[in-house]
Design an enzyme around this catalytic site. Sequence first.
Site, PDB file in Angstrom:
ATOM      1  N   ASP A 153       0.852  -1.191   0.000  1.00  0.00           N
ATOM      2  CA  ASP A 153       0.000   0.000   0.000  1.00  0.00           C
ATOM      3  C   ASP A 153       0.886   1.238   0.000  1.00  0.00           C
ATOM      4  OD1 ASP A 153      -1.945  -1.875   0.240  1.00  0.00           O
ATOM      5  OD2 ASP A 153      -2.692  -1.217   2.195  1.00  0.00           O
TER       6      ASP A 153
ATOM      7  N   ASP B 165     -15.516  -4.613  -0.216  1.00  0.00           N
ATOM      8  CA  ASP B 165     -14.955  -4.464   1.127  1.00  0.00           C
ATOM      9  C   ASP B 165     -16.093  -4.344   2.124  1.00  0.00           C
ATOM     10  OD1 ASP B 165     -12.370  -4.286  -0.124  1.00  0.00           O
ATOM     11  OD2 ASP B 165     -12.894  -2.235  -0.649  1.00  0.00           O
TER      12      ASP B 165
END
Length: 250
Positions: free
Chosen positions: A7, A129
């Site tokens: 990330d 998600d």
Amino acid sequence: MIIPAIDILNNKIVRLYQGNYDLVQYYNYNVYDLIEKYLFYGINMVHIVDLNSARNPFEKKNQVFYNILSYFKNKIQIAGGIRSEKDIEYFLLNGAKRVVIGSAIFNKKNKIKNWIKYYGSEYIVIALDINIINNVNNVFINGWKENTNICLEDILKKLSYLGIKYILCTDISRDGTLLGPNFKLYRNLINSFPNFYFQSSGGISSVNDIIQLKKIGIHDIIIGKSLLEKKFNIMEAIKCWQKESSLASM
């Protein structure tokens, strides 16, 4: 397949705790060296997330990711703020192996089928998600900030007619926590939607987690924090996956 995750926020490697941008941990790794290491040990694809764009699709840092994609052609699954056909085309033309689409499926659902048909199901991953609220798998969008108040299973039923192959599902409450994956979630998804290839993400803390997910039937396991913090190394993860694959084929 084991897929390491990296990330990136403000050009630095980070991990968020449960997707919270106020709870960010920075890591002193060079992104190119880290990807090189993963590929050297036999990894076929690395999952890269543009957290700036995930939070705000207008805050794109395309040059950073263009450089990564150029250097590692056909080795990157790119995610974060990909909301349009222009975004998809940009990343695929510049070397991405797959692009991950999340929030866009809610306001461009009618276009998803065309994107899958045009670019191919091998090149597009749908990210869903969730946060579990009152025993309901609520899907969140826009950098995990907005609750759609739509159940994960309802969305998957609608997506099952669009030719989609890969579904990346993250339990936000587990992400960046090292508390272990939500095995129950993935077991139910695989049993209910056998036509999808599910990618798990969130909570991996040990090679035993890899073993259990493989036994459940997960197609790909995305691993971030546990590799960065050396809970186990990439070779151990690969070896564990290969061993379980061999046992499953016997």
